[in-house]
Design a protein around this motif. Structure first.
Motif, mmCIF file in Angstrom:
data_model
loop_
_atom_site.group_PDB
_atom_site.id
_atom_site.type_symbol
_atom_site.label_atom_id
_atom_site.label_comp_id
_atom_site.label_asym_id
_atom_site.label_seq_id
_atom_site.Cartn_x
_atom_site.Cartn_y
_atom_site.Cartn_z
ATOM 1 N N GLY A 9 -1.981 28.928 51.621
ATOM 2 C CA GLY A 9 -1.258 28.508 50.324
ATOM 3 C C GLY A 9 -0.081 29.462 49.584
ATOM 4 O O GLY A 9 -0.188 30.699 50.402
ATOM 5 N N GLY A 10 0.573 29.068 48.827
ATOM 6 C CA GLY A 10 1.651 29.804 48.252
ATOM 7 C C GLY A 10 2.419 29.098 47.449
ATOM 8 O O GLY A 10 2.398 28.020 46.931
ATOM 9 N N LEU A 11 3.601 29.657 46.894
ATOM 10 C CA LEU A 11 4.770 29.178 46.201
ATOM 11 C C LEU A 11 5.839 28.783 47.139
ATOM 12 O O LEU A 11 6.251 29.447 47.797
ATOM 13 C CB LEU A 11 5.179 30.363 45.203
ATOM 14 N N VAL A 12 6.511 27.654 47.043
ATOM 15 C CA VAL A 12 7.404 27.305 47.894
ATOM 16 C C VAL A 12 8.231 26.214 47.203
ATOM 17 O O VAL A 12 7.831 25.428 46.084
ATOM 18 C CB VAL A 12 7.025 26.346 49.224
ATOM 19 N N GLN A 13 9.559 26.192 47.278
ATOM 20 C CA GLN A 13 10.490 25.387 46.484
ATOM 21 C C GLN A 13 10.486 23.885 47.103
ATOM 22 O O GLN A 13 10.000 23.914 48.516
ATOM 23 C CB GLN A 13 12.113 25.718 46.866
ATOM 24 N N ALA A 14 10.736 22.925 46.350
ATOM 25 C CA ALA A 14 10.821 21.507 46.687
ATOM 26 C C ALA A 14 11.587 21.507 48.207
ATOM 27 O O ALA A 14 12.589 22.164 48.145
ATOM 28 C CB ALA A 14 11.320 20.610 45.745
ATOM 29 N N SER A 17 8.372 24.141 53.306
ATOM 30 C CA SER A 17 7.330 23.666 54.128
ATOM 31 C C SER A 17 6.021 24.714 54.007
ATOM 32 O O SER A 17 6.567 25.870 53.587
ATOM 33 C CB SER A 17 7.463 23.663 55.636
ATOM 34 N N LEU A 18 4.866 24.411 54.057
ATOM 35 C CA LEU A 18 3.674 25.384 54.365
ATOM 36 C C LEU A 18 2.840 24.736 55.281
ATOM 37 O O LEU A 18 2.708 23.696 55.553
ATOM 38 C CB LEU A 18 3.050 25.395 53.001
ATOM 39 N N ARG A 19 2.031 25.761 55.836
ATOM 40 C CA ARG A 19 0.962 25.474 56.685
ATOM 41 C C ARG A 19 -0.463 25.986 56.534
ATOM 42 O O ARG A 19 -0.555 27.173 56.289
ATOM 43 C CB ARG A 19 1.209 25.832 58.417
ATOM 44 N N LEU A 20 -1.378 25.041 56.085
ATOM 45 C CA LEU A 20 -2.603 25.612 55.572
ATOM 46 C C LEU A 20 -3.471 25.509 56.910
ATOM 47 O O LEU A 20 -3.599 24.855 57.863
ATOM 48 C CB LEU A 20 -3.120 24.531 54.708
ATOM 49 N N GLU A 89 5.032 17.332 43.054
ATOM 50 C CA GLU A 89 3.687 16.620 42.812
ATOM 51 C C GLU A 89 2.685 17.003 43.810
ATOM 52 O O GLU A 89 1.532 16.495 43.730
ATOM 53 C CB GLU A 89 3.912 15.161 42.700
ATOM 54 N N ASP A 90 3.079 17.771 44.860
ATOM 55 C CA ASP A 90 2.198 17.880 45.602
ATOM 56 C C ASP A 90 1.366 19.489 45.210
ATOM 57 O O ASP A 90 0.489 19.755 46.160
ATOM 58 C CB ASP A 90 2.720 18.528 47.188
ATOM 59 N N THR A 91 1.558 20.029 44.050
ATOM 60 C CA THR A 91 1.360 21.200 43.666
ATOM 61 C C THR A 91 -0.220 20.781 43.272
ATOM 62 O O THR A 91 -0.563 19.808 42.738
ATOM 63 C CB THR A 91 1.682 21.575 42.518
ATOM 64 N N ALA A 92 -1.121 21.612 43.804
ATOM 65 C CA ALA A 92 -2.708 21.574 43.539
ATOM 66 C C ALA A 92 -3.701 22.454 44.257
ATOM 67 O O ALA A 92 -2.709 23.291 45.195
ATOM 68 C CB ALA A 92 -3.026 20.066 44.300
ATOM 69 N N GLN A 117 -4.411 27.589 46.607
ATOM 70 C CA GLN A 117 -3.428 27.265 45.863
ATOM 71 C C GLN A 117 -2.171 26.662 46.452
ATOM 72 O O GLN A 117 -1.635 27.586 47.254
ATOM 73 C CB GLN A 117 -3.191 28.194 44.640
ATOM 74 N N VAL A 118 -1.633 25.627 46.312
ATOM 75 C CA VAL A 118 0.065 25.319 46.544
ATOM 76 C C VAL A 118 0.530 25.044 45.410
ATOM 77 O O VAL A 118 0.366 24.255 44.853
ATOM 78 C CB VAL A 118 -0.197 23.947 47.533
#
Length: 122
Positions: A9-14, A17-20, A89-92, A117-118
């Motif tokens: 998880g982490g902080l990313v701009q709209a 991409s992230l890989r959990l 809205e994917d923040t969670a 946390q994303v």
């Protein structure tokens, strides 16, 4: 002792991409379906995606279909979630979970991780 530990998880701009990833230990989960749920601030936990024990079947929430991809490696007891084109809205908090029954309902799931946390900024 069964443990599911999420990472990535982490902080990313709209649009980013992230890989959990989730590592399962304490038993073999090769005969369990594995899934991801998430909980946004002020909201209830919701289904994101699930993959069958064999990896041959997947199911996604409409809100993430086409953007997220779930995968697993039974040899390593790991579960991944590739998240592309992220939206605010994917923040969670995202949770890794396992179940013997194929389901989108959280109470059908047997073990849960503590979450990662994303946060997606606009």
């Amino acid at each position: 002792q069964v443990q599911l530990v999420e990472s990535g998880g982490g902080l990313v701009q709209a649009g980013g991409s992230l890989r959990l990833s989730c590592v399962a230990s304490g038993r073999t989960f090769s005969r369990y379906h594995m899934g991801w749920f998430r909980r946004a601030p002020g909201k209830e936990r919701e289904f994101v995606a699930v993959i069958s024990w064999s990896g041959g079947n997947t199911d996604y929430a409409d809100s993430v279909k086409g953007r997220f991809t779930i995968s697993r490696d039974n040899a390593k007891n790991t579960l991944d979630l590739q998240m592309n084109n992220l939206k605010p809205e994917d923040t969670a908090v995202y949770y890794c979970t396992v179940a013997k029954r194929w389901s989108r309902v959280s109470y059908e799931y047997d073990y849960w991780g503590r979450g990662t946390q994303v946060t997606v900024s606009s």
